[in-house]
Design an enzyme around this catalytic site. Structure first.
Site, PDB file in Angstrom:
ATOM      1  N   GLY A  37      59.813  52.595  23.151  1.00 45.51           N
ATOM      2  CA  GLY A  37      60.852  53.407  23.766  1.00 45.51           C
ATOM      3  C   GLY A  37      61.785  54.129  22.812  1.00 45.51           C
ATOM      4  N   PRO A  63      56.220  50.528  19.402  1.00 45.07           N
ATOM      5  CA  PRO A  63      56.624  51.937  19.371  1.00 45.07           C
ATOM      6  C   PRO A  63      55.428  52.879  19.460  1.00 45.07           C
ATOM      7  CG  PRO A  63      56.636  51.034  17.148  1.00 45.07           C
ATOM      8  CD  PRO A  63      56.193  49.912  18.053  1.00 45.07           C
ATOM      9  N   GLY A  64      55.559  53.923  20.244  1.00 45.72           N
ATOM     10  CA  GLY A  64      54.511  54.937  20.337  1.00 45.72           C
ATOM     11  C   GLY A  64      55.057  56.274  19.868  1.00 45.72           C
ATOM     12  N   ARG A  65      55.950  56.842  20.695  1.00 45.25           N
ATOM     13  CA  ARG A  65      56.483  58.169  20.425  1.00 45.25           C
ATOM     14  C   ARG A  65      57.147  58.289  19.046  1.00 45.25           C
ATOM     15  NH1 ARG A  65      58.295  61.411  24.666  1.00 45.25           N
ATOM     16  NH2 ARG A  65      58.497  59.476  25.848  1.00 45.25           N
ATOM     17  N   TYR A  92      57.538  66.668  33.211  1.00 44.15           N
ATOM     18  CA  TYR A  92      58.873  66.057  33.110  1.00 44.15           C
ATOM     19  C   TYR A  92      59.964  67.081  32.841  1.00 44.15           C
ATOM     20  CZ  TYR A  92      55.642  62.392  31.411  1.00 44.15           C
ATOM     21  OH  TYR A  92      54.600  61.540  31.222  1.00 44.15           O
ATOM     22  N   CYS A 124      46.308  78.840  36.174  1.00 38.94           N
ATOM     23  CA  CYS A 124      46.819  79.449  37.404  1.00 38.94           C
ATOM     24  C   CYS A 124      47.775  78.520  38.146  1.00 38.94           C
ATOM     25  CB  CYS A 124      45.657  79.845  38.291  1.00 38.94           C
ATOM     26  SG  CYS A 124      44.576  80.973  37.427  1.00 38.94           S
ATOM     27  N   TYR A 170      51.937  61.851  23.328  1.00 37.57           N
ATOM     28  CA  TYR A 170      51.773  62.261  24.732  1.00 37.57           C
ATOM     29  C   TYR A 170      51.425  63.751  24.823  1.00 37.57           C
ATOM     30  CZ  TYR A 170      53.977  57.733  25.063  1.00 37.57           C
ATOM     31  OH  TYR A 170      54.272  56.394  24.887  1.00 37.57           O
TER      32      TYR A 170
HETATM   33  N1  LLP Z   1      54.940  49.608  25.618  1.00 42.02           N
HETATM   34  C1  LLP Z   1      54.700  49.814  26.926  1.00 42.02           C
HETATM   35  C2  LLP Z   1      54.420  48.656  27.787  1.00 42.02           C
HETATM   36  C3  LLP Z   1      54.756  51.116  27.467  1.00 42.02           C
HETATM   37  O1  LLP Z   1      54.532  51.306  28.760  1.00 42.02           O
HETATM   38  C4  LLP Z   1      55.023  52.216  26.616  1.00 42.02           C
HETATM   39  C5  LLP Z   1      55.068  53.585  27.137  1.00 42.02           C
HETATM   40  C6  LLP Z   1      55.244  51.946  25.241  1.00 42.02           C
HETATM   41  C7  LLP Z   1      55.202  50.639  24.786  1.00 42.02           C
HETATM   42  C8  LLP Z   1      55.522  53.027  24.258  1.00 42.02           C
HETATM   43  O2  LLP Z   1      56.678  53.723  24.557  1.00 42.02           O
HETATM   44  P1  LLP Z   1      57.243  54.800  23.515  1.00 42.02           P
HETATM   45  O3  LLP Z   1      57.626  54.067  22.259  1.00 42.02           O
HETATM   46  O4  LLP Z   1      56.182  55.794  23.243  1.00 42.02           O
HETATM   47  O5  LLP Z   1      58.392  55.386  24.204  1.00 42.02           O
HETATM   48  N2  LLP Z   1      54.142  60.320  28.931  1.00 42.02           N
HETATM   49  C9  LLP Z   1      55.563  60.110  28.764  1.00 42.02           C
HETATM   50  C10 LLP Z   1      55.854  58.764  28.148  1.00 42.02           C
HETATM   51  C11 LLP Z   1      55.293  57.607  28.919  1.00 42.02           C
HETATM   52  C12 LLP Z   1      55.516  56.273  28.255  1.00 42.02           C
HETATM   53  C13 LLP Z   1      54.777  55.192  28.936  1.00 42.02           C
HETATM   54  N3  LLP Z   1      54.904  53.902  28.355  1.00 42.02           N
HETATM   55  C14 LLP Z   1      56.130  61.268  27.954  1.00 42.02           C
HETATM   56  O6  LLP Z   1      55.389  62.157  27.579  1.00 42.02           O
HETATM   57  O7  LLP Z   1      57.337  61.323  27.701  1.00 42.02           O
END
Ligand code: LLP
Length: 418
Positions: free
Chosen positions: A243, A278-280, A320, A346, A374
């Site tokens: 997050g 962490p992802g984003r 979003y 389209c 993403y």
């Molecule tokens: N762990 C879990 C259980 C999650 O569901 C997620 C993201 C993460 C970790 C990683 O979260 P991050 O660090 O990336 O915030 N498609 C959306 C974001 C969806 C996130 C879903 N879950 C966007 O483009 O903003």
């Protein structure tokens, strides 16, 4: 505004991905094109490693943010763990050389097949999201004669103050189990011989730019952990989810040092390994999307830059109302105008950005910044558009890490009626 970074920077007005001119990359590999920086991935990952140094921890990169094998490979080489949400992601991590013992498996809908495969591989932990899932996991583990490592995902009911679609820690969300049910579920789990109760996890939302929601959630989780401790259920790890927010427009990215201090403080002297997903934060700033202006069009007072990337390549703006910086790859003397940057699909929702001031002409290149997370992973073949190619820049080299999809491949599995 988030424009250039250390890894995507300008030299004499031209945008570079490390030592590569983006115009050259577009020339060599075509557009639309996702360009990733290996060094950016590494340095963001390292921020977590540095901030958590001295405390037992495991960084489990959230594969869903960008699951390209080369991205996973770069992180696996750093010793990263992985957070997966499907059997598909499990296979990707293994194909990229990820260590099964560092994989945690999240998600509300794990199928029998997915649970079985993950048990056979021997992953680090299952982040269980409901009682029925717990029962299913226990039954499969028992049949396979193995013990499943388990963490329960708690829904702490805190407001992550982010977009409703990416907020996951409120009662009304489908994720995790409620605080009030947690102790009973843990007690049941602790009595199942095919389960080994190890941890607690939560993920309250995505793109968080404030520490407060983490603090709130952790305080709740710690009190639950103490309650369990008093009942004789000793957990060995806390997984705080992902997050961590980045800068798209004018947000202040989450300070990872501050975030780590907050987590370490909350843990206090409890003997808990810290897991983070962490992802984003790792993938987002490490990628851009290059796209070429096909047409400039004017309707009434509105100027449109019609580009060759579309909502099928980057759906965040449409889904979003996400705002991502869009820049001309080469800065020129062309008079600047305000444009809606739109794709050829389209749908009126097919835009990458609205009301953007750009100095551009037909044929020019644009870069959508912070598109590493993403982006490609959410792309589709809508309008029978092949998905974009992906390139990774690493040191002085650029590698195609995913070929552009050929149109024929899009209907190769389809057939005419006999
Ligand atoms: N762990 C879990 C259980 C999650 O569901 C997620 C993201 C993460 C970790 C990683 O979260 P991050 O660090 O990336 O915030 N498609 C959306 C974001 C969806 C996130 C879903 N879950 C966007 O483009 O903003």
């Amino acid at each position: 505004m988030q424009s250039t970074t250390e890894h995507f920077h300008r030299r004499k007005g031209a945008l570079f991905a490390q030592s590569y001119a983006c115009s050259q990359l577009a020339e060599d590999f075509g557009t639309p094109l996702f360009v990733y920086s290996r060094e950016s991935l590494e340095s963001s990952w390292q921020q977590f490693a540095d901030a958590l140094e001295g405390h037992e921890h495991l960084i489990c990169y959230a594969v869903k943010a960008n699951s390209n094998l080369a991205v996973l490979d770069v992180l696996a080489r750093l010793g990263s763990g992985f957070d997966i949400v499907s059997g598909g992601e499990l296979k990707r991590v293994l194909a990229a050389g990820g260590d099964p013992d560092k994989i945690v498996f999240s998600g509300v809908g794990k199928t029998r097949q997915e649970l079985t495969e993950a048990l056979e591989v021997g992953i680090r932990c299952f982040n269980v999201e409901s009682e029925p899932e717990l029962d299913r996991l226990a039954e499969i583990a028992s049949a396979l004669n193995v013990v499943a490592p388990v963490s329960l995902r708690i829904n702490p009911d805190v407001d992550a103050q982010t977009h409703p679609y990416i907020s996951t820690g409120l009662k009304e969300n489908k994720f995790g189990v409620n605080m009030s049910d947690a102790v009973d579920i843990y007690k049941r789990a602790a009595q199942m011989p095919s389960l080994n109760v190890q941890g607690m996890d939560c993920h309250i939302g995505s793109q968080l730019t404030s520490i407060e929601p983490y603090k709130d959630a952790l305080a709740r989780l710690m009190s639950l952990i103490d309650q369990l401790d008093a009942e004789g259920i000793k957990l060995t790890h806390i997984d705080v989810g992902g997050g961590q927010g980045i800068c798209y427009e004018d947000e202040q990215p989450l300070d990872i040092k501050q975030w780590a201090v907050c987590v370490i403080d909350a843990v206090g002297d409890r003997k808990l390994e810290i897991l983070v997903e962490p992802g984003r934060f790792i993938a987002g700033p490490a990628g851009i999307l290059l796209t070429r202006v096909e047409y400039i069009k004017q309707n009434e007072d509105k100027h449109f830059a019609i580009v060759d990337a579309a909502m099928n390549d980057l759906i965040r703006p449409a889904l979003y109302s996400a705002w991502q910086a869009i820049e001309a790859v080469e800065l020129t003397d062309t008079p600047a105008k305000e444009y809606d940057v739109v794709g050829p699909v389209c749908e009126s929702a097919d835009f990458l950005g609205k009301n953007r001031v750009l100095a551009i002409e037909q044929g020019d290149l644009l870069a959508v910044m912070s598109a590493g997370a993403y982006g490609f992973v959410m792309s589709s073949n809508y309008n029978t558009r092949g998905r974009a190619a992906e390139v990774m820049v690493s040191g002085d080299d650029a590698y195609v890490v995913r070929e552009r999809e050929e149109v024929e491949s899009l209907f190769a599995g389809e057939s005419l009626l006999p």
